[in-house]
Design a protein around this motif. Sequence first.
Motif, PDB file in Angstrom:
ATOM      1  N   ALA A 105       0.076   9.068  -0.672  1.00  0.00           N
ATOM      2  CA  ALA A 105       0.860  10.113  -0.935  1.00  0.00           C
ATOM      3  C   ALA A 105       1.294  10.597   0.286  1.00  0.00           C
ATOM      4  N   ASN A 106       2.527  11.047   0.533  1.00  0.00           N
ATOM      5  CA  ASN A 106       3.292  11.539   1.741  1.00  0.00           C
ATOM      6  C   ASN A 106       3.244  10.806   2.809  1.00  0.00           C
ATOM      7  N   LYS A 107       3.240   9.351   2.628  1.00  0.00           N
ATOM      8  CA  LYS A 107       3.390   8.253   3.591  1.00  0.00           C
ATOM      9  C   LYS A 107       4.462   7.240   3.060  1.00  0.00           C
ATOM     10  N   MET A 108       5.072   6.661   4.073  1.00  0.00           N
ATOM     11  CA  MET A 108       5.801   5.603   3.781  1.00  0.00           C
ATOM     12  C   MET A 108       4.884   4.121   3.286  1.00  0.00           C
ATOM     13  N   PRO A 109       5.351   3.458   2.325  1.00  0.00           N
ATOM     14  CA  PRO A 109       4.561   2.584   1.846  1.00  0.00           C
ATOM     15  C   PRO A 109       4.681   1.332   3.013  1.00  0.00           C
ATOM     16  N   SER A 110       3.558   0.683   3.094  1.00  0.00           N
ATOM     17  CA  SER A 110       3.407  -0.496   4.012  1.00  0.00           C
ATOM     18  C   SER A 110       3.025  -1.808   3.170  1.00  0.00           C
TER      19      SER A 110
ATOM     20  N   ILE B 189       0.859  -1.321   0.055  1.00  0.00           N
ATOM     21  CA  ILE B 189      -0.242   0.082  -0.151  1.00  0.00           C
ATOM     22  C   ILE B 189       1.001   1.078  -0.022  1.00  0.00           C
ATOM     23  N   SER B 190       0.700   2.138  -0.929  1.00  0.00           N
ATOM     24  CA  SER B 190       1.386   3.539  -1.134  1.00  0.00           C
ATOM     25  C   SER B 190       0.537   4.514  -1.094  1.00  0.00           C
TER      26      SER B 190
END
Length: 71
Positions: A40-45, A37-38
Motif C-alpha cells: 500500500a502507498n508504494k510503487m510495486p517492485s 511485490i506490491s
Amino acid sequence: MKKHIQLAKLYRSGLFYGYGIAVDGELLEQQIDTNIISEANKMPSITARFRLKEQQAENPIIIDLDQHETE
C-alpha cells in the motif's frame, strides 16, 4: 547508454504464463523466476532470479560506476 527494463507478460498457447523482464522488447535470457511485490502507498517492485552459465560466472565484465554517473 542506459537500457531500461520492461515488465513482460508471458503467454504460452494463448494462456497467461507469468511475468518476466525484457529490454528493448526482448525477454532477458536465463530467468528462473520473478516475484512482484506490491505494498500500500508504494510503487510495486520486482525481484528476478537468473541462472548463470559457467563462463558468465568465471568471466564477468567490469563496469566503473564513476564513469556512468554523469550519463
